[in-house]
Scaffold this motif. Structure first.
Motif, PDB file in Angstrom:
ATOM      1  N   HIS A  98      10.475  63.787 -31.519  1.00  0.00           N
ATOM      2  CA  HIS A  98      11.234  64.993 -31.826  1.00  0.00           C
ATOM      3  C   HIS A  98      12.714  64.693 -32.040  1.00  0.00           C
ATOM      4  CE1 HIS A  98      11.601  64.220 -27.601  1.00  0.00           C
ATOM      5  NE2 HIS A  98      12.506  65.146 -27.439  1.00  0.00           N
TER       6      HIS A  98
ATOM      7  N   TYR B 108       2.385  77.505 -17.756  1.00  0.00           N
ATOM      8  CA  TYR B 108       2.954  76.199 -18.091  1.00  0.00           C
ATOM      9  C   TYR B 108       2.707  75.164 -16.991  1.00  0.00           C
ATOM     10  CZ  TYR B 108       5.847  72.895 -20.605  1.00  0.00           C
ATOM     11  OH  TYR B 108       6.266  71.797 -21.292  1.00  0.00           O
ATOM     12  N   CYS B 204      -1.431  71.031 -26.414  1.00  0.00           N
ATOM     13  CA  CYS B 204      -0.192  70.423 -26.884  1.00  0.00           C
ATOM     14  C   CYS B 204       0.310  69.360 -25.899  1.00  0.00           C
ATOM     15  CB  CYS B 204       0.840  71.517 -27.070  1.00  0.00           C
ATOM     16  SG  CYS B 204       2.287  70.977 -27.944  1.00  0.00           S
ATOM     17  N   PHE B 232       9.357  68.968 -22.472  1.00  0.00           N
ATOM     18  CA  PHE B 232       9.420  70.362 -22.902  1.00  0.00           C
ATOM     19  C   PHE B 232       9.626  70.494 -24.411  1.00  0.00           C
ATOM     20  CE2 PHE B 232      11.386  74.537 -23.517  1.00  0.00           C
ATOM     21  CZ  PHE B 232      10.326  75.312 -23.058  1.00  0.00           C
ATOM     22  N   PRO B 233      10.589  69.762 -25.004  1.00  0.00           N
ATOM     23  CA  PRO B 233      10.729  69.886 -26.464  1.00  0.00           C
ATOM     24  C   PRO B 233       9.437  69.551 -27.205  1.00  0.00           C
ATOM     25  CG  PRO B 233      12.582  68.666 -25.561  1.00  0.00           C
ATOM     26  CD  PRO B 233      11.639  68.908 -24.425  1.00  0.00           C
ATOM     27  N   SER B 235       6.502  70.045 -26.141  1.00  0.00           N
ATOM     28  CA  SER B 235       5.459  71.046 -25.900  1.00  0.00           C
ATOM     29  C   SER B 235       5.775  72.368 -26.578  1.00  0.00           C
ATOM     30  CB  SER B 235       5.292  71.269 -24.396  1.00  0.00           C
ATOM     31  OG  SER B 235       6.416  71.945 -23.881  1.00  0.00           O
ATOM     32  N   LEU B 236       6.918  72.456 -27.292  1.00  0.00           N
ATOM     33  CA  LEU B 236       7.307  73.729 -27.905  1.00  0.00           C
ATOM     34  C   LEU B 236       6.257  74.311 -28.854  1.00  0.00           C
ATOM     35  CD1 LEU B 236      11.143  73.613 -28.440  1.00  0.00           C
ATOM     36  CD2 LEU B 236       9.817  75.253 -27.130  1.00  0.00           C
ATOM     37  N   VAL B 239       4.078  76.176 -26.732  1.00  0.00           N
ATOM     38  CA  VAL B 239       4.718  77.380 -26.188  1.00  0.00           C
ATOM     39  C   VAL B 239       4.699  78.492 -27.239  1.00  0.00           C
ATOM     40  CG1 VAL B 239       6.892  78.349 -25.375  1.00  0.00           C
ATOM     41  CG2 VAL B 239       6.179  76.083 -24.601  1.00  0.00           C
ATOM     42  N   VAL B 240       5.023  78.121 -28.486  1.00  0.00           N
ATOM     43  CA  VAL B 240       5.059  79.131 -29.544  1.00  0.00           C
ATOM     44  C   VAL B 240       3.667  79.717 -29.778  1.00  0.00           C
ATOM     45  CG1 VAL B 240       5.431  79.498 -32.007  1.00  0.00           C
ATOM     46  CG2 VAL B 240       7.091  78.199 -30.685  1.00  0.00           C
ATOM     47  N   ALA B 307      11.970  79.790 -34.003  1.00  0.00           N
ATOM     48  CA  ALA B 307      11.388  78.631 -33.324  1.00  0.00           C
ATOM     49  C   ALA B 307      11.178  77.491 -34.301  1.00  0.00           C
ATOM     50  CB  ALA B 307      10.065  79.033 -32.673  1.00  0.00           C
ATOM     51  N   ASP B 311      13.999  74.778 -33.115  1.00  0.00           N
ATOM     52  CA  ASP B 311      13.527  74.095 -31.924  1.00  0.00           C
ATOM     53  C   ASP B 311      12.356  73.156 -32.159  1.00  0.00           C
ATOM     54  OD1 ASP B 311      15.386  75.498 -30.516  1.00  0.00           O
ATOM     55  OD2 ASP B 311      14.043  77.172 -30.124  1.00  0.00           O
ATOM     56  N   LEU B 312      11.595  73.412 -33.208  1.00  0.00           N
ATOM     57  CA  LEU B 312      10.354  72.648 -33.324  1.00  0.00           C
ATOM     58  C   LEU B 312      10.568  71.327 -34.033  1.00  0.00           C
ATOM     59  CD1 LEU B 312       7.760  75.398 -34.056  1.00  0.00           C
ATOM     60  CD2 LEU B 312       8.347  74.301 -31.927  1.00  0.00           C
TER      61      LEU B 312
END
Lengths: 383, 313
Positions: A98, B108, B204, B232-233, B235-236, B239-240, B307, B311-312
């Motif tokens: 990422h 989560y 994910c 966390f990034p 897994s976004l 999350v979405v 998102a 963020d993705l």
């Protein structure tokens, strides 16, 4: 930072009694090893020999069952990976998908609170010649480029020790050769201790100052590439690192620092200093390229050379720079002989009778043991 | 040997027929995608496109049950619906948002534990997550009536801990009871839609290479930093999709509000249900359905935009 600089006075890595077992399975037997600061050190062995586990214990990714790890004067055994002054280049690079290339490279610096990383990241990317790809995501790079990002991401932190876990395993042969030279150049430039895990004997010999050959969770032999190749001390090393012809022999006498041997009824000579065995029985070894092969009808051999008569060629493979012969000896064993293609003797074809001779200085003596130890491992890795 | 033989014959056959039928495979192949699409398309046309048109037409009709309805392009029906029922819409989205946040907070850590810590018990945990689906939605919701009953142990404990004072202050409960309050509806929604959050999150998280955690640790990131900067990034996307799969059905739900709530907690779904099935005011019900759909589409689009671009991966 200051902590590292202080310890940097001596960047030796010392392992004392280090071992690892998982339940009943012993991955690494208690090991004592000192890797001198600034050296390019290779842990070489087949898969499952414990080399990666050893590396991971130095990195802190694996907790040792016994023993300690020191880096410089500091005992780091109990420290988690993120508190150790080491960085790792992972086998499949483990780049963060990422983050951009530049953010991957700057990751370690930012974690240590360096505010302005842009300049350093740029310099490091230029060093590995990837400056133009800084904004890309790692998934859009080729294998060789990803590999260089992984190296840059580790090196930028100027660790005391850089750990490389089969870093070139995923690359094709040509790229691998190129990266070997590149890594060697970088190591010479930055002077950081490199500990390199590999199963590729050629790679280890090309790059490392010192190689530890590992087998069954133990270091079989430690030395420079030349030492290991010219004077292996176990049958495993003799077979795993390059090829060897091994024959069982009995010591019949001693003269002028030489051992007089009887090998399957042949009288051979071996300098006592070149033998790792003390007893009456030993294994005599000779590398294939050290042997001269001649047709039986030219049975003229200079004095003082070891000779073995009565061989028959069973296979001759022409491979460009050399020809590789397989010779069946009278007692049934097969010897391998590499002959440079200078003056090819056209009589040396399968079925021809030959005699083999070599300089006794080139032989080596080993403790009796399994003559084929390491053969399977070496060919498995070649595949 | 036999495989080689088969291959040999196949190749020879191909060569023999090349001349007379060189373009036949291409022509035949062209129909394949349409043939594969046909069942799905048919389904969509019959059960989605046609009802949408019928519904759209209904929403613009006027009249009554006895005299029948006529298409009069009565757009005012939409404005009347919004004017009269906007509290229900606000509640719908408020409750759905609260339930989505609760699902994320509960789901989560659960998905994380299953993905990274459960080891060989993963399969069993996943079965447990979807186990509630083996009972009917209605029965599960009714069960919460018992769980949240006025003199039940849950409410007693919440009262003793003075938790109900806090929720009462927030307007979520009243008079030391939970049943028939907004909190009960949110609890029901959270419970019923939790698997829709956990499963995409798990899918994910499970794909994240554990070596990335090692790499982060190796690069001086503590476990906490590793989570914030790497796990966390990555897994976004989960999350979405998890929040969408929870929020969308939750905002259209009426079962939870009906059984666990009170007349004061009605959601858009309840209004639509009442208009369609009790009042039999089909135009208003149809207009309400369209408004709900439109609002959800707008919100989801805005959410994905944000998102997706910032963020993705």
């Amino acid at each position: 930072m200051t902590e590292q600089q202080r310890a940097g006075a001596s960047g030796d890595v010392s392992l004392a009694g280090l071992s690892k077992h998982y339940g009943d399975f012993t991955a690494v037997r208690p090991m004592d090893l000192t890797i001198p600061a600034g050296s390019f050190f290779a842990l070489l062995g087949a898969s499952g020999c414990g080399k990666t586990t050893t590396l991971r214990m130095i990195a802190g990714l694996e907790q040792p069952s016994t023993g300690t790890v020191h880096i410089g004067d500091r005992d780091v055994t109990a420290l988690p990976p993120y508190k150790r002054p080491v960085n790792t280049v992972f086998q499949n690079y483990a780049l963060f998908p990422h983050l951009s290339v530049a953010d991957n490279v700057g990751f370690g610096l930012r974690r240590r609170g360096v505010k302005d990383t842009a300049g350093q990241v740029k310099d490091m990317l230029d060093l590995v010649e990837l400056g133009h790809l800084a904004k890309r995501k790692p998934t859009r790079l080729s294998g060789g480029q990803q590999q260089r990002v992984a190296v840059a991401r580790a090196l930028i932190n100027t660790p005391q020790v850089l750990l490389l876990d089969e870093p070139l395993g995923a690359l094709d042969l040509k790229l691998r050769r190129q990266m070997q030279l590149e890594l060697k150049r970088i190591q010479t430039d930055v002077g950081i201790t490199f500990v390199h895990v590999t199963h590729d004997q050629e790679e280890a010999m090309t790059m490392a100052d010192t190689i530890a050959v590992m087998n069954g969770g133990r270091i079989e032999q430690l030395g420079s590439p030349v030492e290991l190749y010219e004077s292996p001390r176990t049958t495993f090393v003799a077979n795993f690192l390059g090829q060897s012809n091994l024959v069982e022999a009995r010591v019949t006498g001693r003269a002028d620092g030489d051992l007089l041997l009887d090998a399957q009824g042949n009288r051979l000579v071996l300098p006592a200093a070149r033998s790792a065995a003390d007893g009456e029985r030993l294994v005599m070894g000779i590398r294939p390229e050290k042997i001269t092969i001649v047709h039986t009808s030219d049975a003229k051999v200079a004095d003082g050379r070891n000779r073995l008569d009565g061989g028959v060629i069973v296979d001759a493979a022409f491979i460009g720079v050399s020809t590789q012969y397989v010779v069946r000896m009278p007692w049934g064993q097969e010897f391998t002989v590499f002959e440079q293609n200078m003056e090819r003797d056209r009589r040396l074809v399968p079925g021809a009778g030959v005699l083999l001779h070599w300089n006794p200085e080139h032989g080596f003596g080993l403790e009796s043991g399994d003559l084929t130890a390491g053969v399977a491992e070496a060919s498995e890795d070649a595949a | 040997m036999s495989a080689l033989g088969t291959l040999g014959t196949g190749t020879t056959g191909g060569v023999d027929t090349t001349d007379k039928a060189s373009d036949e495979p291409a022509r035949r192949g062209r129909w394949v995608p349409y043939a594969l699409l046909a069942p799905g398309l048919l389904w969509l046309v019959v059960f989605f496109a046609v009802p949408m048109v019928v519904q759209g037409s209904t929403s613009l009709q006027t009249g009554n049950l006895t005299k029948g309805y006529d298409l009069t392009w009565h757009w005012a029906g939409y404005w009347d619906a919004i004017e009269q029922y906007h509290p229900q819409f606000l509640r719908s989205f408020g409750y759905a948002a609260a339930a989505t946040v609760m699902c994320l907070v509960i789901g989560y850590p659960l998905a994380y534990a299953i993905a990274f810590k459960a080891g060989k018990w993963r399969g069993m945990w996943l079965v447990l997550v979807i186990a509630p689906f083996f009972t009917s939605f209605l029965v599960r919701t009714l069960a919460w009536k018992t769980i949240l009953a006025d003199n039940g142990i849950v409410v007693d404990v919440l009262n003793t801990l003075r938790f109900t004072d806090v929720t009462a202050f927030l307007g979520l409960t009243q008079d030391d009871r939970v049943l028939a309050t907004p909190l009960a509806v949110i609890c029901g929604l959270t419970y019923n839609f939790l698997p829709f959050m956990v499963l995409p999150l798990y899918a994910c998280l499970e794909r994240i290479d554990p070596r990335l955690h090692e790499a982060a640790g190796d690069l001086y990131a503590s476990p906490r930093t590793t989570f914030v900067k790497v796990t966390f990034p990555l897994s976004l996307p989960g999350v979405v999709s998890g929040t969408l799969l929870t929020f969308i059905p939750a905002s259209g739900d009426y079962v939870n509000a009906q059984w666990l709530g009170s007349p004061d907690t009605g959601m858009a779904g309840n209004v639509i249900q009442t208009q369609f099935l009790r009042v039999l005011d089909y135009p208003t019900a149809a207009a309400l359905s369209f408004i709900l759909m439109l609002l959800i589409v707008l919100m989801v689009t805005a959410y994905i935009r944000k998102a997706g671009t910032e963020d993705l991966v």
